[in-house]
Design an enzyme around this catalytic site. Structure first.
Site, PDB file in Angstrom:
ATOM      1  CG  ASP A  54      -2.209   0.459   0.992  1.00 22.69           C
ATOM      2  OD1 ASP A  54      -2.784   0.214  -0.222  1.00 22.69           O
ATOM      3  OD2 ASP A  54      -3.056   0.764   1.832  1.00 22.69           O
ATOM      4  CB  CYS A  87     -20.298  -6.909 -16.694  1.00 26.53           C
ATOM      5  SG  CYS A  87     -20.802  -6.523 -15.049  1.00 26.53           S
ATOM      6  CB  CYS A 144     -14.698   6.687  -3.742  1.00 26.80           C
ATOM      7  SG  CYS A 144     -14.330   4.967  -2.927  1.00 26.80           S
ATOM      8  CB  CYS A 201     -17.903   1.699   0.402  1.00 22.84           C
ATOM      9  SG  CYS A 201     -19.231   1.427  -0.594  1.00 22.84           S
ATOM     10  CB  CYS A 251     -18.119  -7.768  -9.073  1.00 22.24           C
ATOM     11  SG  CYS A 251     -17.168  -8.281 -10.174  1.00 22.24           S
TER      12      CYS A 251
HETATM   13  C1  B12 Z   1      -5.259   5.473  -2.960  1.00 22.28           C
HETATM   14  C2  B12 Z   1      -5.914   4.149  -3.018  1.00 22.28           C
HETATM   15  C3  B12 Z   1      -7.463   3.993  -2.660  1.00 22.28           C
HETATM   16  C4  B12 Z   1      -8.085   5.379  -2.939  1.00 22.28           C
HETATM   17  C5  B12 Z   1      -8.381   5.572  -4.480  1.00 22.28           C
HETATM   18  C6  B12 Z   1      -8.751   4.248  -5.164  1.00 22.28           C
HETATM   19  C7  B12 Z   1      -8.383   4.329  -6.618  1.00 22.28           C
HETATM   20  N1  B12 Z   1      -9.233   3.634  -7.372  1.00 22.28           N
HETATM   21  O1  B12 Z   1      -7.388   4.742  -7.192  1.00 22.28           O
HETATM   22  C8  B12 Z   1      -9.527   4.932  -2.152  1.00 22.28           C
HETATM   23  C9  B12 Z   1      -9.337   5.457  -0.661  1.00 22.28           C
HETATM   24  C10 B12 Z   1     -10.780   5.702  -2.677  1.00 22.28           C
HETATM   25  C11 B12 Z   1      -9.335   3.458  -2.015  1.00 22.28           C
HETATM   26  C12 B12 Z   1     -10.594   2.586  -1.769  1.00 22.28           C
HETATM   27  C13 B12 Z   1     -10.306   1.300  -1.646  1.00 22.28           C
HETATM   28  N2  B12 Z   1      -9.197   0.531  -1.900  1.00 22.28           N
HETATM   29 CO1  B12 Z   1      -7.675   1.221  -1.966  1.00 22.28          CO
HETATM   30  N3  B12 Z   1      -5.670   1.974  -2.520  1.00 22.28           N
HETATM   31  C14 B12 Z   1      -5.079   3.042  -2.720  1.00 22.28           C
HETATM   32  C15 B12 Z   1      -3.586   2.754  -3.113  1.00 22.28           C
HETATM   33  C16 B12 Z   1      -2.958   3.280  -2.058  1.00 22.28           C
HETATM   34  C17 B12 Z   1      -3.151   3.537  -4.348  1.00 22.28           C
HETATM   35  C18 B12 Z   1      -4.123   3.559  -5.541  1.00 22.28           C
HETATM   36  C19 B12 Z   1      -3.726   4.429  -6.672  1.00 22.28           C
HETATM   37  O2  B12 Z   1      -2.516   4.584  -7.114  1.00 22.28           O
HETATM   38  N4  B12 Z   1      -4.697   5.037  -7.262  1.00 22.28           N
HETATM   39  C20 B12 Z   1      -4.626   6.090  -8.456  1.00 22.28           C
HETATM   40  C21 B12 Z   1      -5.274   5.551  -9.528  1.00 22.28           C
HETATM   41  C22 B12 Z   1      -5.165   6.545 -10.716  1.00 22.28           C
HETATM   42  O3  B12 Z   1      -4.440   4.227 -10.077  1.00 22.28           O
HETATM   43  P1  B12 Z   1      -5.245   3.293 -10.655  1.00 22.28           P
HETATM   44  O4  B12 Z   1      -6.465   2.876 -10.295  1.00 22.28           O
HETATM   45  O5  B12 Z   1      -4.299   2.012 -10.112  1.00 22.28           O
HETATM   46  O6  B12 Z   1      -5.057   3.533 -12.113  1.00 22.28           O
HETATM   47  C23 B12 Z   1      -4.629   3.006 -13.027  1.00 22.28           C
HETATM   48  C24 B12 Z   1      -5.544   1.993 -13.937  1.00 22.28           C
HETATM   49  O7  B12 Z   1      -6.862   2.369 -13.492  1.00 22.28           O
HETATM   50  C25 B12 Z   1      -5.284   2.249 -15.250  1.00 22.28           C
HETATM   51  N5  B12 Z   1      -5.984   2.594 -16.238  1.00 22.28           N
HETATM   52  C26 B12 Z   1      -6.538   3.769 -16.763  1.00 22.28           C
HETATM   53  N6  B12 Z   1      -7.433   3.399 -17.540  1.00 22.28           N
HETATM   54  C27 B12 Z   1      -7.376   2.150 -17.816  1.00 22.28           C
HETATM   55  C28 B12 Z   1      -7.950   1.480 -18.986  1.00 22.28           C
HETATM   56  C29 B12 Z   1      -7.921  -0.159 -18.706  1.00 22.28           C
HETATM   57  C30 B12 Z   1      -8.626  -1.008 -19.870  1.00 22.28           C
HETATM   58  C31 B12 Z   1      -7.178  -0.527 -17.835  1.00 22.28           C
HETATM   59  C32 B12 Z   1      -6.871  -2.133 -17.653  1.00 22.28           C
HETATM   60  C33 B12 Z   1      -6.384   0.013 -16.814  1.00 22.28           C
HETATM   61  C34 B12 Z   1      -6.567   1.507 -16.996  1.00 22.28           C
HETATM   62  O8  B12 Z   1      -4.448   3.692 -15.179  1.00 22.28           O
HETATM   63  C35 B12 Z   1      -4.455   4.324 -13.929  1.00 22.28           C
HETATM   64  C36 B12 Z   1      -3.027   5.022 -13.839  1.00 22.28           C
HETATM   65  O9  B12 Z   1      -1.922   4.048 -13.814  1.00 22.28           O
HETATM   66  C37 B12 Z   1      -3.587   1.141  -3.659  1.00 22.28           C
HETATM   67  C38 B12 Z   1      -2.354   0.778  -3.189  1.00 22.28           C
HETATM   68  C39 B12 Z   1      -1.292   0.891  -4.435  1.00 22.28           C
HETATM   69  N7  B12 Z   1       0.036   1.356  -3.914  1.00 22.28           N
HETATM   70  O10 B12 Z   1      -1.509   0.586  -5.343  1.00 22.28           O
HETATM   71  C40 B12 Z   1      -4.700   0.685  -2.557  1.00 22.28           C
HETATM   72  C41 B12 Z   1      -5.682  -0.534  -3.121  1.00 22.28           C
HETATM   73  C42 B12 Z   1      -5.817  -0.183  -4.433  1.00 22.28           C
HETATM   74  N8  B12 Z   1      -6.710  -0.566  -2.230  1.00 22.28           N
HETATM   75  C43 B12 Z   1      -7.321  -1.740  -2.181  1.00 22.28           C
HETATM   76  C44 B12 Z   1      -8.582  -1.559  -1.296  1.00 22.28           C
HETATM   77  C45 B12 Z   1      -8.802  -3.058  -0.703  1.00 22.28           C
HETATM   78  C46 B12 Z   1      -9.392  -0.498  -1.535  1.00 22.28           C
HETATM   79  C47 B12 Z   1     -10.927  -0.885  -1.273  1.00 22.28           C
HETATM   80  C48 B12 Z   1     -11.642  -1.886  -1.449  1.00 22.28           C
HETATM   81  C49 B12 Z   1     -11.250  -0.481   0.271  1.00 22.28           C
HETATM   82  C50 B12 Z   1     -12.787  -0.462   1.096  1.00 22.28           C
HETATM   83  N9  B12 Z   1     -13.495  -1.654   1.032  1.00 22.28           N
HETATM   84  O11 B12 Z   1     -13.200   0.487   1.315  1.00 22.28           O
HETATM   85  C51 B12 Z   1     -11.417   0.675  -1.809  1.00 22.28           C
HETATM   86  C52 B12 Z   1     -12.054   0.181  -3.285  1.00 22.28           C
HETATM   87  C53 B12 Z   1     -12.298   1.244  -3.895  1.00 22.28           C
HETATM   88  C54 B12 Z   1     -12.037   1.162  -5.500  1.00 22.28           C
HETATM   89  N10 B12 Z   1     -13.331   0.721  -6.252  1.00 22.28           N
HETATM   90  O12 B12 Z   1     -10.951   1.439  -5.857  1.00 22.28           O
HETATM   91  C55 B12 Z   1      -6.599  -2.708  -2.493  1.00 22.28           C
HETATM   92  C56 B12 Z   1      -7.054  -3.324  -3.611  1.00 22.28           C
HETATM   93  C57 B12 Z   1      -6.965  -4.794  -3.878  1.00 22.28           C
HETATM   94  C58 B12 Z   1      -7.427  -5.156  -5.142  1.00 22.28           C
HETATM   95  N11 B12 Z   1      -7.975  -6.693  -5.185  1.00 22.28           N
HETATM   96  O13 B12 Z   1      -7.690  -4.603  -6.156  1.00 22.28           O
HETATM   97  C59 B12 Z   1      -5.033  -1.939  -2.676  1.00 22.28           C
HETATM   98  C60 B12 Z   1      -4.293  -2.463  -3.809  1.00 22.28           C
HETATM   99  C61 B12 Z   1      -4.404  -2.158  -1.476  1.00 22.28           C
HETATM  100  C62 B12 Z   1      -3.625  -3.306  -1.070  1.00 22.28           C
HETATM  101  N12 B12 Z   1      -2.155  -3.376  -0.911  1.00 22.28           N
HETATM  102  O14 B12 Z   1      -4.315  -4.441  -1.318  1.00 22.28           O
HETATM  103  N13 B12 Z   1      -8.081   3.189  -2.185  1.00 22.28           N
HETATM  104  S1  SF4 Z   2     -15.630  -4.971 -11.970  1.00 21.40           S
HETATM  105 FE1  SF4 Z   2     -17.080  -6.882 -11.705  1.00 21.40          FE
HETATM  106  S2  SF4 Z   2     -18.973  -5.584 -11.734  1.00 21.40           S
HETATM  107 FE2  SF4 Z   2     -17.458  -4.211 -12.735  1.00 21.40          FE
HETATM  108  S3  SF4 Z   2     -17.739  -4.415 -14.809  1.00 21.40           S
HETATM  109 FE3  SF4 Z   2     -16.041  -5.902 -14.044  1.00 21.40          FE
HETATM  110  S4  SF4 Z   2     -17.101  -7.873 -13.763  1.00 21.40           S
HETATM  111 FE4  SF4 Z   2     -18.849  -5.942 -13.931  1.00 21.40          FE
END
Ligand code: B12
Ligand code: SF4
Length: 354
Positions: free
Chosen positions: A136, A193, A216, A246, A253
């Site tokens: 993380d 989906c 979020c 949340c 999913c």
């Molecule tokens: C900041 C953070 C948050 C923030 C922002 C979330 C977010 N989506 O970025 C907040 C506080 C909201 C959050 C919430 C949660 N988090 Co969090 N979070 C992090 C953290 C520390 C950094 C993530 C990050 O860099 N975000 C910035 C965004 C821009 O980066 P990204 O989503 O990776 O974006 C890339 C891709 O989406 C990609 N992309 C863009 N377009 C496209 C298109 C395609 C086709 C593809 C494939 C990719 C792609 O480009 C982006 C830039 O590289 C990570 C740990 C880590 N160091 O990675 C944990 C992490 C992601 N979190 C985690 C968890 C468990 C959660 C929650 C489920 C907790 C909860 N139950 O409340 C929620 C889920 C919310 C959600 N739907 O994401 C886990 C996820 C495990 C998993 N199976 O994925 C992580 C990995 C922590 C861990 N070590 O386990 N989190």
């Molecule tokens: S993450 Fe799960 S709920 Fe969301 S589009 Fe993919 S399969 Fe459907």
């Protein structure tokens, strides 16, 4: 290195990791997407996400430029308690659900300790190698790297999904200077989906793979330190009410519904019945009681004031007369001005004002 990589993966499984894979340390292909996300302010107040950008977007620069491979691990944390299924806390409107990832011991500490065991195993065999473990907190795009390591695909809800496990699993990374044998990247399976996008009550997934953290519920209840704006109260206080984090975009999913398996790591077992806490007692909790209740849990990140703010929001439209009295009392007088302001916001919202 092919044989050594296989031995390392076997050791990771022996330690208990449910998933393990290897990715090359390379620049991300999502450089532009990440910058766009930051430029739009979608990281809210999480300023650390805008720091160390060179390393975050190019993992070769980790370990002072010596990083060559990243071992990614995954640990399942699913608990199958059915929220709202007649339990004392959630069966009444005075219960608030804690997201599944935070129901047991703090995952940062637990997974880091297990990763260090793996690191020591590597060090015994390759004392010349340097390495660093992250859960993380490092400047790493863990999900993107994990996808390349074959652990799963980045779903439209932005979480990493795996065809055997769903998405309720933590990620951890060991960055090493060793040239290990990389895995094949995982393929995407979301298809057409859009359930997570449709189900998010605050519209936080603004388009597939893009999450506006400012909307979020996880961010609002954990990372954001000020009051939660009135526009989010009905979503957070819905059934069940969310008091920390949340899981809605995971609950809907089809992959988590079909493939989630109960926790096996004892330290991640839920401490609280049905994953929920009593909102009124949280509001009247002392700092000592709070410390005792959430010792060693990720919930302490929100601090008592954050959890009291969340409890007020989770009470939302004050379905119980006792709740209304409590919220009113906090609005009239509370040591913490932010908590008191939140109570006023909740009262206004319950009365239908902005
Ligand atoms: C900041 C953070 C948050 C923030 C922002 C979330 C977010 N989506 O970025 C907040 C506080 C909201 C959050 C919430 C949660 N988090 Co969090 N979070 C992090 C953290 C520390 C950094 C993530 C990050 O860099 N975000 C910035 C965004 C821009 O980066 P990204 O989503 O990776 O974006 C890339 C891709 O989406 C990609 N992309 C863009 N377009 C496209 C298109 C395609 C086709 C593809 C494939 C990719 C792609 O480009 C982006 C830039 O590289 C990570 C740990 C880590 N160091 O990675 C944990 C992490 C992601 N979190 C985690 C968890 C468990 C959660 C929650 C489920 C907790 C909860 N139950 O409340 C929620 C889920 C919310 C959600 N739907 O994401 C886990 C996820 C495990 C998993 N199976 O994925 C992580 C990995 C922590 C861990 N070590 O386990 N989190
Ligand atoms: S993450 Fe799960 S709920 Fe969301 S589009 Fe993919 S399969 Fe459907």
């Amino acid at each position: 290195m092919r044989d050594f990589t296989e031995l390392l993966k076997a050791e990771a499984r022996r330690i208990g990791f449910h998933m393990v894979g290897v990715a090359r340390a390379t620049p991300t292909i999502f450089f532009d997407d990440y910058h766009r996300w930051l430029d739009q302010g979608m990281h809210g107040t999480m300023n650390y996400l805008a720091r160390n950008l060179e390393k975050r977007l190019d993992s070769r620069l980790l370990l002072d430029g010596q990083a060559r491979s990243i071992v990614m691990v995954g640990v399942n944390y699913y608990s199958d308690a059915q929220e709202g299924a007649g339990t004392p806390e959630t069966g009444t409107p005075d219960g608030g659900v804690i997201a599944r990832y935070a129901r047991g011991d703090d995952y940062h500490e637990v997974i880091l300790a297990a990763l260090r065991e793996l690191e020591s195993w590597v060090y015994e065999r390759h004392p010349e190698a340097s390495s660093r473990c992250y859960v993380d907190t490092g400047p790493l795009l863990e999900r993107e790297i994990a996808q390349r390591a074959g652990l799963g695909w980045v779903g439209k809800n932005t979480l990493l999904l795996n065809q055997e496990w769903g998405s309720y699993f933590f990620l951890g990374a060991m960055v090493t200077s060793l040239e290990l044998e990389p895995d094949e990247p995982a393929q995407e399976h979301c298809g057409s989906c859009t359930r997570c996008i449709d189900a998010c009550p605050t519209g936080a997934i603004t388009e597939p793979y893009v999450l506006d953290a400012r909307r979020c519920i996880s961010y609002l209840t954990i990372e954001q330190k000020d009051t939660i704006p009135g526009e989010f109260i009905s979503a957070i206080s819905g059934t069940p009410a969310r008091v920390f984090g949340c899981d809605i975009c995971q609950e809907v999913c089809p992959f988590t519904r079909r493939f989630s398996k109960p926790i096996t790591w004892a330290r991640f077992r839920p401490r609280m019945r049905s994953g929920s806490v009593n909102l009124s007692s949280l509001l009247t909790s002392t700092p000592e009681q709070f410390k005792e209740q959430f010792r060693g849990s990720a919930v302490k990140r929100a601090k008592l004031r954050g959890m009291q703010r969340n409890a007020l929001v989770a009470m939302g439209n004050c379905r119980l007369p006792e709740q209304l009295k409590l919220v009113q009392a906090v609005a009239d007088d509370h040591d913490d001005e932010m908590v008191s302001r939140q109570a006023s916001v909740v009262l206004c919202s319950a009365m239908g004002h902005d």
